[in-house]
Design an enzyme around this catalytic site. Structure first.
Site, PDB file in Angstrom:
ATOM      1  N   ASP A   1       0.847  -1.196   0.000  1.00 54.44           N
ATOM      2  CA  ASP A   1       0.000   0.000   0.000  1.00 54.44           C
ATOM      3  C   ASP A   1       0.880   1.243   0.000  1.00 54.44           C
ATOM      4  O   ASP A   1       1.135   1.848   1.050  1.00 54.44           O
ATOM      5  CB  ASP A   1      -0.936  -0.025   1.216  1.00 54.44           C
ATOM      6  CG  ASP A   1      -1.981  -1.125   1.091  1.00 54.44           C
ATOM      7  OD1 ASP A   1      -2.449  -1.379  -0.042  1.00 54.44           O
ATOM      8  OD2 ASP A   1      -2.310  -1.742   2.112  1.00 54.44           O
TER       9      ASP A   1
ATOM     10  N   LYS B   1       0.577  -7.887  -2.953  1.00 54.08           N
ATOM     11  CA  LYS B   1      -0.733  -7.389  -3.387  1.00 54.08           C
ATOM     12  C   LYS B   1      -0.574  -5.953  -3.877  1.00 54.08           C
ATOM     13  O   LYS B   1      -0.014  -5.113  -3.180  1.00 54.08           O
ATOM     14  CB  LYS B   1      -1.716  -7.442  -2.228  1.00 54.08           C
ATOM     15  CG  LYS B   1      -3.093  -6.876  -2.559  1.00 54.08           C
ATOM     16  CD  LYS B   1      -4.088  -7.145  -1.438  1.00 54.08           C
ATOM     17  CE  LYS B   1      -4.201  -6.056  -0.420  1.00 54.08           C
ATOM     18  NZ  LYS B   1      -4.819  -4.806  -0.852  1.00 54.08           N
TER      19      LYS B   1
ATOM     20  N   ASP C   1      -5.453  -6.414  -6.696  1.00 51.51           N
ATOM     21  CA  ASP C   1      -6.638  -6.186  -5.846  1.00 51.51           C
ATOM     22  C   ASP C   1      -7.375  -4.935  -6.339  1.00 51.51           C
ATOM     23  O   ASP C   1      -7.308  -3.876  -5.734  1.00 51.51           O
ATOM     24  CB  ASP C   1      -6.146  -6.015  -4.397  1.00 51.51           C
ATOM     25  CG  ASP C   1      -7.251  -5.690  -3.411  1.00 51.51           C
ATOM     26  OD1 ASP C   1      -8.430  -5.962  -3.704  1.00 51.51           O
ATOM     27  OD2 ASP C   1      -6.927  -5.150  -2.334  1.00 51.51           O
ATOM     28  N   LEU C   2      -8.078  -5.098  -7.479  1.00 57.32           N
ATOM     29  CA  LEU C   2      -8.780  -3.935  -8.050  1.00 57.32           C
ATOM     30  C   LEU C   2     -10.290  -4.024  -7.858  1.00 57.32           C
ATOM     31  O   LEU C   2     -11.016  -3.111  -8.247  1.00 57.32           O
ATOM     32  CB  LEU C   2      -8.419  -3.773  -9.544  1.00 57.32           C
ATOM     33  CG  LEU C   2      -6.924  -3.520  -9.805  1.00 57.32           C
ATOM     34  CD1 LEU C   2      -6.645  -3.344 -11.297  1.00 57.32           C
ATOM     35  CD2 LEU C   2      -6.414  -2.298  -9.041  1.00 57.32           C
ATOM     36  N   LYS C   3     -10.758  -5.110  -7.278  1.00 56.34           N
ATOM     37  CA  LYS C   3     -12.183  -5.261  -6.912  1.00 56.34           C
ATOM     38  C   LYS C   3     -13.118  -4.778  -8.022  1.00 56.34           C
ATOM     39  O   LYS C   3     -13.909  -3.841  -7.838  1.00 56.34           O
ATOM     40  CB  LYS C   3     -12.490  -4.496  -5.614  1.00 56.34           C
ATOM     41  CG  LYS C   3     -11.665  -4.942  -4.416  1.00 56.34           C
ATOM     42  CD  LYS C   3     -12.110  -4.230  -3.155  1.00 56.34           C
ATOM     43  CE  LYS C   3     -11.309  -4.626  -1.931  1.00 56.34           C
ATOM     44  NZ  LYS C   3      -9.936  -4.093  -1.878  1.00 56.34           N
TER      45      LYS C   3
ATOM     46  N   HIS D   1     -16.138  -4.150 -10.403  1.00 54.70           N
ATOM     47  CA  HIS D   1     -17.592  -4.141 -10.166  1.00 54.70           C
ATOM     48  C   HIS D   1     -18.203  -3.278 -11.265  1.00 54.70           C
ATOM     49  O   HIS D   1     -18.149  -2.045 -11.212  1.00 54.70           O
ATOM     50  CB  HIS D   1     -17.879  -3.542  -8.775  1.00 54.70           C
ATOM     51  CG  HIS D   1     -19.307  -3.657  -8.348  1.00 54.70           C
ATOM     52  ND1 HIS D   1     -19.740  -3.258  -7.105  1.00 54.70           N
ATOM     53  CD2 HIS D   1     -20.404  -4.120  -8.985  1.00 54.70           C
ATOM     54  CE1 HIS D   1     -21.046  -3.471  -6.993  1.00 54.70           C
ATOM     55  NE2 HIS D   1     -21.466  -3.990  -8.129  1.00 54.70           N
ATOM     56  N   ASP D   2     -18.776  -3.940 -12.289  1.00 57.12           N
ATOM     57  CA  ASP D   2     -19.310  -3.187 -13.434  1.00 57.12           C
ATOM     58  C   ASP D   2     -20.244  -4.130 -14.181  1.00 57.12           C
ATOM     59  O   ASP D   2     -20.534  -5.233 -13.690  1.00 57.12           O
ATOM     60  CB  ASP D   2     -18.126  -2.720 -14.316  1.00 57.12           C
ATOM     61  CG  ASP D   2     -18.428  -1.421 -15.064  1.00 57.12           C
ATOM     62  OD1 ASP D   2     -19.518  -1.335 -15.680  1.00 57.12           O
ATOM     63  OD2 ASP D   2     -17.579  -0.513 -15.044  1.00 57.12           O
TER      64      ASP D   2
ATOM     65  N   THR E   1     -17.894  -5.591 -19.233  1.00 53.50           N
ATOM     66  CA  THR E   1     -16.750  -4.754 -18.839  1.00 53.50           C
ATOM     67  C   THR E   1     -15.863  -5.494 -17.840  1.00 53.50           C
ATOM     68  O   THR E   1     -14.624  -5.449 -17.935  1.00 53.50           O
ATOM     69  CB  THR E   1     -17.271  -3.430 -18.236  1.00 53.50           C
ATOM     70  OG1 THR E   1     -18.057  -2.788 -19.231  1.00 53.50           O
ATOM     71  CG2 THR E   1     -16.140  -2.515 -17.817  1.00 53.50           C
TER      72      THR E   1
ATOM     73  N   THR F   1     -15.403  -4.865   4.893  1.00 54.58           N
ATOM     74  CA  THR F   1     -15.488  -4.942   6.361  1.00 54.58           C
ATOM     75  C   THR F   1     -15.743  -3.569   6.968  1.00 54.58           C
ATOM     76  O   THR F   1     -16.061  -3.454   8.146  1.00 54.58           O
ATOM     77  CB  THR F   1     -14.196  -5.542   6.958  1.00 54.58           C
ATOM     78  OG1 THR F   1     -13.088  -4.980   6.275  1.00 54.58           O
ATOM     79  CG2 THR F   1     -14.175  -7.038   6.814  1.00 54.58           C
TER      80      THR F   1
ATOM     81  N   GLN G   1      -7.218  -1.179  11.976  1.00 53.25           N
ATOM     82  CA  GLN G   1      -8.032  -2.398  11.889  1.00 53.25           C
ATOM     83  C   GLN G   1      -8.829  -2.539  13.185  1.00 53.25           C
ATOM     84  O   GLN G   1      -8.342  -2.203  14.263  1.00 53.25           O
ATOM     85  CB  GLN G   1      -7.143  -3.634  11.680  1.00 53.25           C
ATOM     86  CG  GLN G   1      -6.369  -3.639  10.373  1.00 53.25           C
ATOM     87  CD  GLN G   1      -7.235  -4.010   9.171  1.00 53.25           C
ATOM     88  OE1 GLN G   1      -8.450  -4.109   9.275  1.00 53.25           O
ATOM     89  NE2 GLN G   1      -6.601  -4.168   8.016  1.00 53.25           N
TER      90      GLN G   1
ATOM     91  N   GLY H   1      -0.105  -6.088   5.671  1.00 53.85           N
ATOM     92  CA  GLY H   1       0.496  -4.852   5.172  1.00 53.85           C
ATOM     93  C   GLY H   1       1.481  -4.273   6.158  1.00 53.85           C
ATOM     94  O   GLY H   1       2.629  -4.727   6.263  1.00 53.85           O
ATOM     95  N   ARG H   2       1.013  -3.289   6.936  1.00 53.18           N
ATOM     96  CA  ARG H   2       1.914  -2.496   7.772  1.00 53.18           C
ATOM     97  C   ARG H   2       2.801  -3.258   8.746  1.00 53.18           C
ATOM     98  O   ARG H   2       3.952  -2.831   8.941  1.00 53.18           O
ATOM     99  CB  ARG H   2       1.095  -1.408   8.497  1.00 53.18           C
ATOM    100  CG  ARG H   2       0.660  -0.318   7.513  1.00 53.18           C
ATOM    101  CD  ARG H   2      -0.502   0.485   8.034  1.00 53.18           C
ATOM    102  NE  ARG H   2      -1.718  -0.326   8.048  1.00 53.18           N
ATOM    103  CZ  ARG H   2      -2.907   0.129   8.458  1.00 53.18           C
ATOM    104  NH1 ARG H   2      -3.016   1.379   8.880  1.00 53.18           N
ATOM    105  NH2 ARG H   2      -3.955  -0.671   8.430  1.00 53.18           N
TER     106      ARG H   2
HETATM  107  O1  C5P Z   1      -1.653  -2.731   6.793  1.00 48.92           O
HETATM  108  P1  C5P Z   1      -2.706  -3.799   6.914  1.00 48.92           P
HETATM  109  O2  C5P Z   1      -2.154  -5.162   7.316  1.00 48.92           O
HETATM  110  O3  C5P Z   1      -3.855  -3.363   7.789  1.00 48.92           O
HETATM  111  O4  C5P Z   1      -3.253  -3.968   5.423  1.00 48.92           O
HETATM  112  C1  C5P Z   1      -4.319  -4.805   5.109  1.00 48.92           C
HETATM  113  C2  C5P Z   1      -4.583  -4.807   3.636  1.00 48.92           C
HETATM  114  O5  C5P Z   1      -5.748  -5.591   3.398  1.00 48.92           O
HETATM  115  C3  C5P Z   1      -4.845  -3.439   3.025  1.00 48.92           C
HETATM  116  O6  C5P Z   1      -4.341  -3.464   1.679  1.00 48.92           O
HETATM  117  C4  C5P Z   1      -6.350  -3.340   3.024  1.00 48.92           C
HETATM  118  O7  C5P Z   1      -6.833  -2.517   1.996  1.00 48.92           O
HETATM  119  C5  C5P Z   1      -6.747  -4.806   2.761  1.00 48.92           C
HETATM  120  N1  C5P Z   1      -8.081  -5.164   3.225  1.00 48.92           N
HETATM  121  C6  C5P Z   1      -8.487  -5.035   4.538  1.00 48.92           C
HETATM  122  N2  C5P Z   1      -9.769  -5.381   4.891  1.00 48.92           N
HETATM  123  C7  C5P Z   1     -10.619  -5.861   3.972  1.00 48.92           C
HETATM  124  C8  C5P Z   1     -10.227  -6.008   2.647  1.00 48.92           C
HETATM  125  C9  C5P Z   1      -8.925  -5.650   2.302  1.00 48.92           C
HETATM  126  O8  C5P Z   1      -7.716  -4.613   5.384  1.00 48.92           O
HETATM  127  N3  C5P Z   1     -11.819  -6.248   4.344  1.00 48.92           N
END
Ligand code: C5P
Length: 230
Positions: A11, A33, A60-62, A64-65, A69, A117, A187, A207-208
């Site tokens: 990210d 990702k 991860d572009l999700k 929806h169309d 498309t 979420t 989160q 991620g982080r």
């Molecule tokens: O930094 P962190 O571990 O919180 O990153 C989680 C990743 O998962 C981010 O890219 C976030 O957009 C993605 N994500 C999420 N919850 C979801 C769907 C995707 O945290 N329900």
């Protein structure tokens, strides 16, 4: 374990930041990702660059169309050679089936986002969806499976029930993962890597805890060891 279960969420707002982090990681221990922010800024070239360095990419572009498309977008993603793409299950049966037809089984993995979420009960009623979020998630997971999708993204708390409901071959991809001693950031409900695997998750999006670590590779190695049987 024959393939890494950790997917590192890159990210970042620009290619150089994402690449400099990825270069500190080991593609034998993780996939990566690429989401909307990074892809919008850096595009297919970055995806190719990451694959050239040995990483398998979850785009991860999700999508929806309308079905046509989304099918085209899935084909374009597959032609980049990415490992996995996703669509919104709320796009409905025709859209999900068109996405599946565009990506024959055994090629690029195709999964669905059920409910974001970030959406609670009130948000659901705002858009005319009645019932508890958990029930909506289960319905959308069943719909995704009946359209032939490989799996869904879900919170680790939903994983045990979905695993039981959907069987062992349905792929469950789980974000919201935090090692015991890490900050939860923004989160709400987090799970440790080993708990998420014990709950039935196949892949953990992290991620982080890795990207912001002082030593990202050491953190990746630690988390990989935590979920890899000795
Ligand atoms: O930094 P962190 O571990 O919180 O990153 C989680 C990743 O998962 C981010 O890219 C976030 O957009 C993605 N994500 C999420 N919850 C979801 C769907 C995707 O945290 N329900």
């Amino acid at each position: 374990m024959n393939s890494p279960h950790i997917i590192v969420a890159l990210d970042f707002p620009a290619a150089d930041l994402a690449l400099s982090l990825a270069m500190q990681l080991d593609p034998r221990l993780c996939r990566v990702k690429v989401g909307k922010e990074l892809f919008t800024a850096a595009g297919p070239q970055l995806v190719e660059h990451l694959m050239g360095k040995g990483f398998e990419v979850f785009l991860d572009l999700k999508f929806h169309d309308i079905p046509n498309t989304v099918a085209g977008a899935c084909k374009a993603a597959a032609s980049l050679g990415v490992w996995m793409v996703n669509v919104h299950a709320l796009g409905g049966r025709k859209m999900l089936s068109a996405a599946r037809e565009a990506l024959p089984m055994g090629t690029t993995k195709l999964i669905a986002v059920t409910l974001l979420t970030s959406m609670g009960r009130d948000d659901l009623s705002d858009i005319g969806l009645s019932g508890e979020p958990e029930m909506v998630v289960q319905r959308l997971a069943s719909l995704s499976s009946s359209c032939g999708l490989d799996g869904v993204v879900c919170s680790a708390l939903e994983t045990p029930h979905l695993r039981q409901m959907m069987g062992k071959d349905f792929c469950l991809v789980t974000p919201g993962i935090r090692p015991l001693d890490a900050s939860v950031d923004d989160q709400q409900r987090v799970t440790t890597p080993s708990q998420a695997i014990a709950n039935g998750a196949d892949y953990l999006v992290i991620g982080r805890p890795i990207t912001q670590a002082t030593d990202p590779l050491a953190m990746l190695q630690r988390l990989h060891a935590e979920i890899t049987p000795a």
